[in-house]
Design a protein around this motif. Structure first.
Motif, mmCIF file in Angstrom:
data_model
loop_
_atom_site.group_PDB
_atom_site.id
_atom_site.type_symbol
_atom_site.label_atom_id
_atom_site.label_comp_id
_atom_site.label_asym_id
_atom_site.label_seq_id
_atom_site.Cartn_x
_atom_site.Cartn_y
_atom_site.Cartn_z
ATOM 1 N N ARG A 44 0.883 -1.285 -0.024
ATOM 2 C CA ARG A 44 -0.023 0.205 0.049
ATOM 3 C C ARG A 44 0.823 1.181 0.008
ATOM 4 N NH1 ARG A 44 -5.020 -0.720 1.316
ATOM 5 N NH2 ARG A 44 -5.367 1.209 2.360
ATOM 6 N N ARG A 45 0.627 2.191 -0.818
ATOM 7 C CA ARG A 45 1.051 3.795 -0.996
ATOM 8 C C ARG A 45 0.179 4.750 -0.837
ATOM 9 N NH1 ARG A 45 5.532 4.253 -5.542
ATOM 10 N NH2 ARG A 45 3.478 4.636 -7.012
ATOM 11 N N ASN A 46 0.485 5.659 -0.142
ATOM 12 C CA ASN A 46 -0.098 6.991 -0.288
ATOM 13 C C ASN A 46 -1.524 6.660 0.107
ATOM 14 O OD1 ASN A 46 1.762 8.476 -1.229
ATOM 15 N ND2 ASN A 46 1.238 7.738 -3.536
ATOM 16 N N THR A 47 -1.917 5.806 1.130
ATOM 17 C CA THR A 47 -3.269 5.402 1.719
ATOM 18 C C THR A 47 -3.238 5.776 3.124
ATOM 19 O OG1 THR A 47 -2.426 3.279 2.420
ATOM 20 C CG2 THR A 47 -3.332 3.469 0.339
ATOM 21 N N ALA A 48 -4.590 6.241 3.598
ATOM 22 C CA ALA A 48 -4.686 6.457 4.964
ATOM 23 C C ALA A 48 -4.834 5.471 6.032
ATOM 24 C CB ALA A 48 -6.176 7.067 5.039
ATOM 25 N N TYR A 49 -4.993 4.173 5.539
ATOM 26 C CA TYR A 49 -4.884 3.059 6.295
ATOM 27 C C TYR A 49 -3.974 1.979 5.973
ATOM 28 C CZ TYR A 49 -6.247 -1.565 8.224
ATOM 29 O OH TYR A 49 -6.235 -2.681 8.942
ATOM 30 N N ALA A 50 -3.037 1.857 6.723
ATOM 31 C CA ALA A 50 -2.071 0.759 6.506
ATOM 32 C C ALA A 50 -1.035 1.072 5.602
ATOM 33 C CB ALA A 50 -2.494 -0.686 6.393
ATOM 34 N N ASN A 51 -0.685 2.400 5.494
ATOM 35 C CA ASN A 51 0.310 2.723 4.675
ATOM 36 C C ASN A 51 1.704 1.919 4.636
ATOM 37 O OD1 ASN A 51 1.047 4.657 2.101
ATOM 38 N ND2 ASN A 51 2.388 5.676 3.636
ATOM 39 N N GLY A 52 2.164 1.538 3.509
ATOM 40 C CA GLY A 52 3.563 0.807 3.720
ATOM 41 C C GLY A 52 3.256 -0.553 3.789
ATOM 42 N N LEU A 53 2.076 -1.117 4.176
ATOM 43 C CA LEU A 53 1.923 -2.617 4.458
ATOM 44 C C LEU A 53 1.698 -3.233 3.210
ATOM 45 C CD1 LEU A 53 0.509 -2.393 8.088
ATOM 46 C CD2 LEU A 53 2.809 -2.492 7.359
ATOM 47 N N TRP A 54 1.779 -4.531 3.255
ATOM 48 C CA TRP A 54 1.449 -5.616 2.290
ATOM 49 C C TRP A 54 -0.166 -5.937 2.632
ATOM 50 C CZ3 TRP A 54 4.272 -6.464 -1.911
ATOM 51 C CH2 TRP A 54 5.516 -6.158 -1.831
ATOM 52 N N HIS A 55 -0.883 -6.162 1.544
ATOM 53 C CA HIS A 55 -2.334 -6.382 1.594
ATOM 54 C C HIS A 55 -2.829 -6.910 0.623
ATOM 55 C CE1 HIS A 55 -6.089 -6.025 3.388
ATOM 56 N NE2 HIS A 55 -6.726 -4.840 2.690
ATOM 57 N N LEU A 56 -3.899 -7.659 0.420
ATOM 58 C CA LEU A 56 -4.526 -8.204 -0.663
ATOM 59 C C LEU A 56 -5.148 -7.163 -1.376
ATOM 60 C CD1 LEU A 56 -6.315 -11.334 1.034
ATOM 61 C CD2 LEU A 56 -4.680 -11.486 -0.593
ATOM 62 N N PRO A 57 -5.233 -7.349 -2.856
ATOM 63 C CA PRO A 57 -5.972 -6.345 -3.581
ATOM 64 C C PRO A 57 -7.398 -6.304 -2.967
ATOM 65 C CG PRO A 57 -4.976 -7.992 -5.046
ATOM 66 C CD PRO A 57 -4.785 -8.251 -3.687
ATOM 67 N N ALA A 58 -7.787 -5.137 -2.657
ATOM 68 C CA ALA A 58 -9.088 -4.990 -1.751
ATOM 69 C C ALA A 58 -9.835 -3.803 -2.156
ATOM 70 C CB ALA A 58 -8.799 -5.195 -0.356
ATOM 71 N N GLY A 59 -10.888 -3.677 -1.354
ATOM 72 C CA GLY A 59 -11.574 -2.212 -1.663
ATOM 73 C C GLY A 59 -12.732 -2.497 -0.795
ATOM 74 N N HIS A 60 -13.769 -1.631 -1.128
ATOM 75 C CA HIS A 60 -15.285 -1.540 -0.167
ATOM 76 C C HIS A 60 -16.186 -1.189 -1.140
ATOM 77 C CE1 HIS A 60 -12.176 0.316 2.795
ATOM 78 N NE2 HIS A 60 -12.949 -0.566 3.677
ATOM 79 N N MET A 61 -17.473 -1.872 -0.666
ATOM 80 C CA MET A 61 -18.781 -1.649 -1.323
ATOM 81 C C MET A 61 -18.922 -0.205 -1.686
ATOM 82 S SD MET A 61 -20.904 -4.776 0.096
ATOM 83 C CE MET A 61 -22.700 -4.063 -0.697
ATOM 84 N N GLU A 62 -19.679 -0.181 -2.595
ATOM 85 C CA GLU A 62 -19.981 1.309 -2.673
ATOM 86 C C GLU A 62 -21.642 1.146 -2.851
ATOM 87 O OE1 GLU A 62 -18.629 2.650 -6.366
ATOM 88 O OE2 GLU A 62 -16.578 2.847 -5.944
ATOM 89 N N PRO A 63 -22.421 2.421 -2.675
ATOM 90 C CA PRO A 63 -23.666 2.349 -2.141
ATOM 91 C C PRO A 63 -24.496 1.782 -3.531
ATOM 92 C CG PRO A 63 -22.888 4.366 -1.485
ATOM 93 C CD PRO A 63 -21.752 3.606 -2.091
ATOM 94 N N GLY A 64 -25.469 0.824 -3.221
ATOM 95 C CA GLY A 64 -26.299 0.352 -4.205
ATOM 96 C C GLY A 64 -25.531 -0.818 -5.107
ATOM 97 N N GLU A 65 -24.233 -1.244 -4.652
ATOM 98 C CA GLU A 65 -23.441 -2.344 -5.506
ATOM 99 C C GLU A 65 -23.768 -3.526 -4.682
ATOM 100 O OE1 GLU A 65 -19.374 -1.564 -7.411
ATOM 101 O OE2 GLU A 65 -19.291 -1.515 -5.127
ATOM 102 N N ARG A 66 -23.719 -4.450 -5.531
ATOM 103 C CA ARG A 66 -23.871 -5.942 -4.941
ATOM 104 C C ARG A 66 -22.340 -6.321 -4.495
ATOM 105 N NH1 ARG A 66 -26.293 -7.155 -9.751
ATOM 106 N NH2 ARG A 66 -24.342 -7.638 -10.538
ATOM 107 N N VAL A 67 -22.231 -7.212 -3.343
ATOM 108 C CA VAL A 67 -20.881 -7.516 -3.145
ATOM 109 C C VAL A 67 -19.986 -8.226 -4.102
ATOM 110 C CG1 VAL A 67 -21.615 -9.589 -1.932
ATOM 111 C CG2 VAL A 67 -19.604 -8.234 -0.943
#
Length: 168
Positions: A44-67
């Protein structure tokens, strides 16, 4: 004490008034790409959460979107690959109480049975590097709940919780 007495529940749960709106639940989606006992992680780079740490490709649900649509959208945005919603297998669910903001988060981990395209770092402004890591040799600088979920997936566990107080 009555085992159903709510005085031993976390404060956030005790303070709910009867008839109050249910708590908001943040839903995260994570793509688990496995190949020859390795998993794809991004730094992760330039992120508010866990900047510099390794993580799976990920994101959040957006309003009105199926998971499942959330996951296919994130796969395309972050890796440049196309995944059909029908080609996603839910391999793990993690219920996370975030210590930073006290929010309840449901983290869903999907493994694609098939995808189209060549994996690439499609968001270099948010991901400094993509790398395949051995499941038995994950980096020390990894998002803690990601490491927990991958360990559970490896052993066949489908549900875990993290950050919640232990209630006896």
């Amino acid at each position: 004490m009555n085992p159903l007495d709510n005085t031993r529940r976390p404060a956030a749960l005790r303070s709910r008034r009867p008839g109050a709106e249910p708590p908001t639940l943040v839903v995260g989606v994570h793509l688990v790409l496995l190949e020859n006992d390795t998993v794809l992680l991004g730094r992760r780079r330039n992120t508010a959460y866990a900047n510099g740490l390794w993580h799976l490709p990920a994101g959040h649900m957006e309003p009105g979107e199926r998971v499942t649509r959330s996951m296919t959208r994130e796969a395309e945005e972050e890796l440049g690959i196309l995944v059909a919603e029908a080609d996603l297998d839910l391999v793990h669910t993690l219920h996370h109480l975030d210590a930073d903001d006290g929010r309840s988060r449901l983290q869903l981990f999907f493994r694609p049975t098939h995808y189209q395209g060549r994996i690439r770092n499609a968001e270099p402004d948010k991901c400094g590097q993509l790398r395949w890591w051995p499941l038995d040799g994950l980096p020390a600088e990894i998002v803690p709940y990601t490491a927990l979920a991958l360990a559970e997936i490896t052993r066949g566990g489908t549900l875990s919780t993290v950050g919640w107080p232990t209630i006896t």
